[in-house]
Design an enzyme around this catalytic site. Structure first.
Site, PDB file in Angstrom:
ATOM      1  N   ARG A  95       5.588 -21.017 -31.156  1.00 21.66           N
ATOM      2  CA  ARG A  95       6.515 -21.288 -32.239  1.00 21.66           C
ATOM      3  C   ARG A  95       6.808 -20.030 -33.050  1.00 21.66           C
ATOM      4  O   ARG A  95       7.953 -19.815 -33.491  1.00 21.66           O
ATOM      5  CB  ARG A  95       5.966 -22.391 -33.153  1.00 21.66           C
ATOM      6  CG  ARG A  95       6.994 -22.900 -34.139  1.00 21.66           C
ATOM      7  CD  ARG A  95       6.474 -24.047 -34.970  1.00 21.66           C
ATOM      8  NE  ARG A  95       5.469 -23.629 -35.935  1.00 21.66           N
ATOM      9  CZ  ARG A  95       5.136 -24.341 -37.012  1.00 21.66           C
ATOM     10  NH1 ARG A  95       5.701 -25.510 -37.242  1.00 21.66           N
ATOM     11  NH2 ARG A  95       4.216 -23.905 -37.839  1.00 21.66           N
ATOM     12  N   HIS A 280       9.435 -36.763 -26.531  1.00 16.66           N
ATOM     13  CA  HIS A 280       8.058 -36.452 -26.111  1.00 16.66           C
ATOM     14  C   HIS A 280       7.161 -37.696 -26.136  1.00 16.66           C
ATOM     15  O   HIS A 280       6.678 -38.125 -25.093  1.00 16.66           O
ATOM     16  CB  HIS A 280       7.431 -35.317 -26.915  1.00 16.66           C
ATOM     17  CG  HIS A 280       8.205 -34.054 -26.898  1.00 16.66           C
ATOM     18  ND1 HIS A 280       8.557 -33.407 -25.728  1.00 16.66           N
ATOM     19  CD2 HIS A 280       8.726 -33.299 -27.906  1.00 16.66           C
ATOM     20  CE1 HIS A 280       9.250 -32.324 -26.012  1.00 16.66           C
ATOM     21  NE2 HIS A 280       9.371 -32.227 -27.322  1.00 16.66           N
ATOM     22  N   ASP A 331      14.817 -29.303 -23.057  1.00 15.21           N
ATOM     23  CA  ASP A 331      14.143 -28.901 -24.291  1.00 15.21           C
ATOM     24  C   ASP A 331      14.172 -27.393 -24.512  1.00 15.21           C
ATOM     25  O   ASP A 331      15.174 -26.831 -24.927  1.00 15.21           O
ATOM     26  CB  ASP A 331      12.720 -29.447 -24.268  1.00 15.21           C
ATOM     27  CG  ASP A 331      12.008 -29.350 -25.613  1.00 15.21           C
ATOM     28  OD1 ASP A 331      12.633 -28.894 -26.575  1.00 15.21           O
ATOM     29  OD2 ASP A 331      10.825 -29.713 -25.693  1.00 15.21           O
TER      30      ASP A 331
END
Length: 458
Positions: A95, A280, A331
């Site tokens: 991230r 998810h 994604d």
């Protein structure tokens, strides 16, 4: 190509050597299929066993399938490919890298990158994308003159690449359960959900684009504001998507903050339901499963990203058996290959259970086509039948991966053997977007990807 006029619209007749068509007892592969397209870019007529390709028709050799729906995309994550494969790391270190690339984008560079990414999707057989869009403002949170400049760049990028888009404008307000956004996250937020809704109201649908909503996650939208986003989507009958329980850390933090799981929190605030997609849904309790199945919430699985980030294998089969439609998304674009996403859903389940045969090829194709389009607000797409949008893709049955099986096994061949490299043709609204493996609107897709990603690294 046979071109005429029907109600002022161009009409084209395609001839497919083989096509995966709806049937009363389930889809089957038919031979020598004529498909006439007409007004509004829709299919006017489908005729199996039509005989040889007639003069003037556009010949499509291979297996014709409905266009693939990529139900979950973050276009700018495509720039991470390769960069986040160095070393081991975790979801959270991944991230941090993502934030660096996010901070380098502006509307112009995002237009260039997203056009290339959507063109790559078209080459892979994808005709519609659900773009989970939260990169709203300038770095630091300053507003562009047009507060939707980044979203408009994505809508324009899809048009340039020749595919449809559902812009899932995302509410993202907090770094975690009421905590202030971190510096990289400042450009994601609007202050509160009412301000988000006011900005989202300015977005308008186009022929190729529809507008939906998204809640980034329960950690990013305070509980008391979840209902605002859900109400916005409900009053517009728009799709509503949400990241759900991708990481166990989210579950633990939600339990600490609210005493309930993320799924229960969403249920309590009216977020779940038939127009909602939970993305998810990896780490669920039995009660979570009951809440999702009882509300007929769609489950969007992203197997290539979930394995890339070591998220785990979610209970997709259990959810589907309980009545949740299942869709597929690429994604983070570790790869862009809808056939790999489809087979990974089955193969992951085989590894988890050590048994085979959880999903048929037909059910996996439906997840990537009809159910995927429905989850994005395109219920008229995803089928090869009269009245449906003329969006389809053709997969080679004579490549080194697909040669050998009888044509009646076309669905099994496509799902369990083909790859994006086997896509030969893509048609959207009756218009050829990919012909013989070459994109017709973006001259050099690899060069466009290289240029747009390299520009972000400097």
């Amino acid at each position: 190509m046979s071109v005429g006029r029907a109600g002022g619209a161009q009409t084209t007749t395609f001839w497919a050597r083989y096509a995966w068509l709806p049937h009363a007892n389930g889809p089957v592969v038919e031979q020598d299929v004529l498909i006439a397209t007409g007004a509004g870019g829709k299919i006017a007529r489908v005729q199996p066993d039509s005989g040889p390709c007639p003069p003037g028709a556009v010949r499509l050799d291979g297996l014709l399938l409905p266009g693939q729906a990529n139900a979950h995309s973050h276009a700018f994550h495509r720039a991470l490919r390769g960069h986040v494969q160095v070393g081991s790391g975790t979801f959270w270190t991944w991230r941090d890298t993502m934030y660096r690339f996010a901070g380098a984008l502006d509307p112009d560079s995002y237009l260039e990158l997203a056009t290339a990414v959507y063109a790559e999707m078209a080459l892979a057989g994808i005709t519609a994308v659900g773009e989970f869009h939260y990169l709203h403002h300038a770095p630091g949170g300053a507003r562009y003159d047009d507060p939707n400049a980044m979203g408009e760049a994505l809508i324009e990028a899809a048009a340039r690449a020749g595919i449809r888009i559902t812009l899932l404008d995302t509410c993202y307000l907090s770094s975690g359960f009421g905590a202030e956004p971190t510096k990289p996250q400042l450009r994601f937020g609007d202050g509160d959900a009412d301000a988000w809704a006011e900005r989202a109201d300015r977005l308008k649908a186009r022929d190729h684009a529809r507008i939906g909503a998204a809640i980034h996650s329960v950690r990013a939208v305070p509980a008391e504001q979840l209902g605002t986003v859900a109400h916005w989507a409900s009053t517009r009958e728009a799709p509503l998507h949400v990241h759900l329980s991708e990481q166990t850390a989210e579950n633990d933090a939600c339990l600490a903050a609210h005493g309930v799981t993320p799924t229960r929190l969403l249920a309590d605030h009216g977020v779940l339901g038939p127009r909602t997609s939970a993305v998810h849904a990896t780490h669920l309790t039995e009660e979570d499963v009951e809440l999702l199945t009882g509300s007929s919430t769609t489950i969007c699985m992203c197997p290539t990203t979930e394995r890339d980030l070591a998220d785990g294998i979610g209970p997709a089969r259990q959810l589907a058996s309980g009545g949740c439609p299942v869709t597929l998304g690429s994604d983070s674009h570790a790869v862009i290959d809808p056939f790999e996403e489809a087979r990974a859903l089955e193969l992951n389940e085989r590894l988890r259970t050590r048994t085979r045969g959880h999903w048929t090829a037909n059910s996996l194709l439906r997840a990537g086509t009809e159910d995927g389009h429905a989850s994005l607000g395109w219920p008229e797409a995803g089928r090869i039948e009269a009245g449906a949008l003329a969006d389809f893709t053709v997969v080679a049955l004579d490549s080194v991966r697909t040669a050998g099986p009888a044509f009646r096994l076309g669905a099994e061949t496509a799902v369990f053997a083909a790859s994006a490299a086997d896509v030969r043709h893509v048609v959207v609204g009756g218009r050829h977007v990919v012909r013989d493996g070459v994109h017709q609107l973006v001259a050099d897709v690899p060069a466009a990807l290289q240029a747009s990603i390299t520009a972000l690294s400097h």
